[in-house]
Design a protein around this motif. Structure first.
Motif, PDB file in Angstrom:
ATOM      1  N   THR A 262      -7.098 -87.773   1.608  1.00  0.00           N
ATOM      2  CA  THR A 262      -6.886 -88.859   0.976  1.00  0.00           C
ATOM      3  C   THR A 262      -6.530 -90.077   1.598  1.00  0.00           C
ATOM      4  O   THR A 262      -5.846 -89.544   2.459  1.00  0.00           O
ATOM      5  CB  THR A 262      -5.872 -88.809  -0.667  1.00  0.00           C
ATOM      6  OG1 THR A 262      -4.726 -88.189  -0.013  1.00  0.00           O
ATOM      7  CG2 THR A 262      -6.361 -88.287  -1.742  1.00  0.00           C
ATOM      8  N   ALA A 263      -6.061 -91.079   0.957  1.00  0.00           N
ATOM      9  CA  ALA A 263      -6.197 -92.410   2.054  1.00  0.00           C
ATOM     10  C   ALA A 263      -5.758 -93.588   1.390  1.00  0.00           C
ATOM     11  O   ALA A 263      -6.885 -93.739  -0.061  1.00  0.00           O
ATOM     12  CB  ALA A 263      -7.174 -92.402   2.501  1.00  0.00           C
ATOM     13  N   GLN A 264      -4.243 -94.272   1.505  1.00  0.00           N
ATOM     14  CA  GLN A 264      -4.360 -94.890   0.505  1.00  0.00           C
ATOM     15  C   GLN A 264      -4.286 -96.985   1.420  1.00  0.00           C
ATOM     16  O   GLN A 264      -4.342 -97.506   2.346  1.00  0.00           O
ATOM     17  CB  GLN A 264      -2.404 -95.380   0.044  1.00  0.00           C
ATOM     18  CG  GLN A 264      -1.756 -96.179  -0.335  1.00  0.00           C
ATOM     19  CD  GLN A 264      -2.862 -96.591  -2.344  1.00  0.00           C
ATOM     20  OE1 GLN A 264      -1.957 -95.989  -2.247  1.00  0.00           O
ATOM     21  NE2 GLN A 264      -3.461 -97.453  -2.570  1.00  0.00           N
ATOM     22  N   LEU A 265      -5.320 -97.250   0.132  1.00  0.00           N
ATOM     23  CA  LEU A 265      -5.495 -98.447   0.780  1.00  0.00           C
ATOM     24  C   LEU A 265      -3.994 -99.581   0.188  1.00  0.00           C
ATOM     25  O   LEU A 265      -4.288 -99.747  -1.415  1.00  0.00           O
ATOM     26  CB  LEU A 265      -6.886 -99.007   0.099  1.00  0.00           C
ATOM     27  CG  LEU A 265      -8.794 -98.544   0.999  1.00  0.00           C
ATOM     28  CD1 LEU A 265      -9.599 -98.860   0.397  1.00  0.00           C
ATOM     29  CD2 LEU A 265      -8.534 -98.199   2.207  1.00  0.00           C
ATOM     30  N   THR A 266      -4.296-100.602   0.526  1.00  0.00           N
ATOM     31  CA  THR A 266      -3.918-102.198  -0.115  1.00  0.00           C
ATOM     32  C   THR A 266      -4.515-103.139   0.013  1.00  0.00           C
ATOM     33  O   THR A 266      -5.126-103.784   1.293  1.00  0.00           O
ATOM     34  CB  THR A 266      -2.589-102.031   1.079  1.00  0.00           C
ATOM     35  OG1 THR A 266      -2.658-102.446   2.209  1.00  0.00           O
ATOM     36  CG2 THR A 266      -1.149-100.833   0.696  1.00  0.00           C
ATOM     37  N   ALA A 267      -3.784-103.872  -1.222  1.00  0.00           N
ATOM     38  CA  ALA A 267      -5.153-105.583  -1.219  1.00  0.00           C
ATOM     39  C   ALA A 267      -4.661-106.722  -1.108  1.00  0.00           C
ATOM     40  O   ALA A 267      -3.269-106.383  -2.310  1.00  0.00           O
ATOM     41  CB  ALA A 267      -5.431-105.275  -1.837  1.00  0.00           C
TER      42      ALA A 267
ATOM     43  N   GLY B  56     -20.572 -90.128  -4.924  1.00  0.00           N
ATOM     44  CA  GLY B  56     -20.523 -88.773  -4.986  1.00  0.00           C
ATOM     45  C   GLY B  56     -19.796 -88.536  -3.238  1.00  0.00           C
ATOM     46  O   GLY B  56     -19.526 -87.359  -2.613  1.00  0.00           O
ATOM     47  N   VAL B  57     -19.878 -89.871  -1.707  1.00  0.00           N
ATOM     48  CA  VAL B  57     -18.721 -89.490  -0.461  1.00  0.00           C
ATOM     49  C   VAL B  57     -17.391 -89.933  -0.985  1.00  0.00           C
ATOM     50  O   VAL B  57     -16.491 -88.939  -0.070  1.00  0.00           O
ATOM     51  CB  VAL B  57     -19.757 -90.335  -0.181  1.00  0.00           C
ATOM     52  CG1 VAL B  57     -18.589 -90.264   0.944  1.00  0.00           C
ATOM     53  CG2 VAL B  57     -21.169 -89.876   0.199  1.00  0.00           C
ATOM     54  N   ALA B  58     -16.988 -90.897  -1.776  1.00  0.00           N
ATOM     55  CA  ALA B  58     -15.654 -90.952  -2.271  1.00  0.00           C
ATOM     56  C   ALA B  58     -15.606 -91.536  -3.087  1.00  0.00           C
ATOM     57  O   ALA B  58     -16.008 -92.530  -3.380  1.00  0.00           O
ATOM     58  CB  ALA B  58     -15.030 -91.915  -0.683  1.00  0.00           C
ATOM     59  N   THR B  59     -14.230 -91.672  -4.246  1.00  0.00           N
ATOM     60  CA  THR B  59     -13.929 -92.271  -5.433  1.00  0.00           C
ATOM     61  C   THR B  59     -12.653 -93.022  -5.094  1.00  0.00           C
ATOM     62  O   THR B  59     -11.604 -92.636  -3.253  1.00  0.00           O
ATOM     63  CB  THR B  59     -13.742 -91.133  -6.187  1.00  0.00           C
ATOM     64  OG1 THR B  59     -12.467 -90.189  -5.804  1.00  0.00           O
ATOM     65  CG2 THR B  59     -14.960 -90.232  -6.889  1.00  0.00           C
ATOM     66  N   VAL B  60     -12.181 -93.561  -5.753  1.00  0.00           N
ATOM     67  CA  VAL B  60     -10.981 -95.241  -4.814  1.00  0.00           C
ATOM     68  C   VAL B  60     -10.308 -95.020  -6.924  1.00  0.00           C
ATOM     69  O   VAL B  60     -11.233 -95.544  -7.955  1.00  0.00           O
ATOM     70  CB  VAL B  60     -11.853 -95.719  -5.099  1.00  0.00           C
ATOM     71  CG1 VAL B  60     -12.350 -96.978  -5.811  1.00  0.00           C
ATOM     72  CG2 VAL B  60     -10.161 -96.970  -4.454  1.00  0.00           C
ATOM     73  N   SER B  61      -9.225 -94.813  -6.477  1.00  0.00           N
ATOM     74  CA  SER B  61      -8.298 -94.952  -8.014  1.00  0.00           C
ATOM     75  C   SER B  61      -8.640 -96.589  -8.673  1.00  0.00           C
ATOM     76  O   SER B  61      -8.400 -97.155  -7.461  1.00  0.00           O
ATOM     77  CB  SER B  61      -7.216 -94.374  -7.778  1.00  0.00           C
ATOM     78  OG  SER B  61      -6.095 -94.604  -7.067  1.00  0.00           O
ATOM     79  N   ALA B  62      -7.252 -96.711  -9.506  1.00  0.00           N
ATOM     80  CA  ALA B  62      -7.552 -97.724 -10.026  1.00  0.00           C
ATOM     81  C   ALA B  62      -5.985 -98.604  -8.803  1.00  0.00           C
ATOM     82  O   ALA B  62      -6.732-100.329  -9.188  1.00  0.00           O
ATOM     83  CB  ALA B  62      -7.130 -97.861 -11.113  1.00  0.00           C
ATOM     84  N   THR B  63      -5.688 -98.019  -8.165  1.00  0.00           N
ATOM     85  CA  THR B  63      -4.804 -98.739  -6.876  1.00  0.00           C
ATOM     86  C   THR B  63      -4.720 -98.373  -5.815  1.00  0.00           C
ATOM     87  O   THR B  63      -3.770 -98.835  -5.134  1.00  0.00           O
ATOM     88  CB  THR B  63      -3.258 -97.729  -7.658  1.00  0.00           C
ATOM     89  OG1 THR B  63      -3.343 -96.132  -7.281  1.00  0.00           O
ATOM     90  CG2 THR B  63      -2.342 -97.782  -9.091  1.00  0.00           C
TER      91      THR B  63
END
Length: 453
Positions: A153-158, A182-189
């Motif tokens: 997992t990796a956390q992105l910030t905007a 299929g390669v990577a998903t991203v959550s609402a956060t």
């Protein structure tokens, strides 16, 4: 006549129309008599001004170009944006420029409203402007790219950048999306979870503003092995369980103690089984290594001299006559399985010195002296290792022992308890079975243990 024309028509005689900038001579003739005057026609005057856009809304930090359009006295219409004087009723909220090249350019400075004026001579026109909350101009994402192993997992910030030059964290308010889930998903956060090896991009959107980063998913790899405990100290003869933990490139870990290959740098000091259990054999040190797939981890094992595991005090049920002494012995069971007489180094105590005392150290360690008839404990201690026995103090010397029942008949295979009554020199009696040494004259036929035949 080029500059002006004058009417002789009934009802409008003498009405002059200024036609062009210039001069002219106006004359009136009646019955051969003429009078005249000079006339100068000036440029057309501004009659009215219209400011556009009307009732504008401008985000704080943004600018808005206003235009002034004049209607002149000659009925013509023209752009006078650069000729009028611009002003506002609240320069702290909205200010408008009169500088060359930016006439009529309004800057929205603070939330609120203001009136915008355009003035030419005595003619003024106005409109209102409302300064609204700053607008989102752009979004930046951090990190700017992600490379992670499958399953990580990796956390992105905007971060949002606004029209008034301010910025704020918008990680939880943007809409996150992955091009290829299929390669990577991203959550609402903004938490990216890698799914399979490959590449995709993840975007963050708010309104019409979007930013994106590339995500590259690599295969999972074993990166390190951790051996714990890392530096144990163990007494000779004791064992030490080691644990091997594998750490992977996706941030996960697993216990691989039973799948690694265990080795000891000094097998004379310690050896290991397939699960990482070390058996110690001699004082010294050894490097313990766990290896899997070419990746190794180590720990440092130190083996000290054998330590005391237990103490046994004998006899196990001692007895002593009041004012007399008896010798107790302490034997240590060592960590390497050997036995050592520690009578002279153990610390001896009794539970009640009023009943019996016992020497510790000196010339007669472990010698108990009866003080008063009764029962107390006699204890030998070495560090944290303790053993105690019940010490009986008799009132006088034991004269005889009466074993009952006597005679004793027991069926083959049966058992029966017998008692031993002691007769003392002062005429008293007591049950001495727990303190006596029991024996059978024919152990092939009869055995006896603590009075049980």
């Amino acid at each position: 006549t080029t500059a002006a024309g004058i009417s002789n028509a009934p009802g409008s005689q003498g009405l002059l129309n200024a036609l062009a900038v210039g001069t002219s001579n106006v004359s009136a003739t009646l019955d051969g008599i003429t009078g005249s005057t000079g006339l100068t026609v000036t440029a057309a005057a501004v009659v009215s001004i219209v400011v556009t856009p009307a009732n504008a809304s401008v985000a704080k930090g943004r600018t808005q170009q206003f235009t002034a359009t004049a209607t002149f006295s000659d009925a013509t219409i023209g752009d006078v944006t650069t000729q009028v004087t611009w002003s506002t009723s609240a320069p702290g909220t909205a200010d408008v420029s009169n500088a060359a090249g930016s006439h009529g350019l309004l800057s929205a400075l603070a939330l609120g409203s203001a009136t915008v004026f355009a003035t030419s001579g005595t003619v003024t026109s106005q409109t209102t402007v409302t300064v609204t909350a700053p607008e989102l101009v752009s979004i930046t994402l951090a990190p700017t790219s992600v490379t992670a192993a499958q399953g990580a997992t990796a956390q992105l910030t905007a971060t949002g950048h606004y029209s008034d030059t301010t910025q704020q964290d918008v990680t939880d308010s943007v809409t996150w999306a992955s091009v290829d889930t299929g390669v990577a998903t991203v959550s609402a956060t903004g938490l990216v979870t890698t799914v399979s090896v490959g590449a995709t991009s993840v975007s963050a959107t708010q309104g019409t503003v979007t930013a994106s980063v590339s995500v590259t998913v690599t295969p999972v790899a074993l990166t390190s092995i951790e051996v714990t405990p890392s530096a144990p100290i163990v007494s000779k003869g004791h064992t030490q369980q080691f644990v091997a933990t594998a750490h992977y490139s996706n941030g996960t870990s697993a216990d691989v103690s039973s799948t690694v290959t265990w080795t000891s740098s000094s097998t004379a000091t310690a050896t290991l089984d397939a699960t990482g259990l070390a058996s110690t054999h001699a004082q010294g040190s050894s490097t313990i290594t766990a290896t899997l797939g070419g990746v190794s981890g180590t720990a440092d094992l130190t083996v000290t001299a054998a330590s005391v595991d237990a103490i046994t005090v004998t006899p196990t049920s001692p007895a002593v006559v009041k004012t007399q002494t008896t010798q107790l012995t302490a034997t240590a069971t060592m960590s390497d399985g050997t036995f050592v007489d520690v009578t002279h180094v153990a610390t001896w105590t009794t539970g009640d010195p009023a009943i019996a005392t016992i020497q510790t150290g000196g010339g007669f360690p472990g010698v108990a002296t009866g003080v008063l008839e009764g029962t107390t404990t006699a204890t030998a201690t070495m560090g944290l290792i303790v053993n105690s026995v019940q010490l009986k103090v008799w009132p006088a010397a034991l004269v005889s022992i009466d074993v009952q029942p006597n005679p004793l008949d027991v069926l083959v295979g049966g058992d029966e308890a017998v008692t031993a009554t002691g007769h003392f020199a002062d005429g008293s009696t007591d049950n001495v079975g727990a303190h006596a040494t029991w024996a059978s004259s024919n152990t092939a036929a009869v055995t006896v243990v603590n009075g049980l035949v």
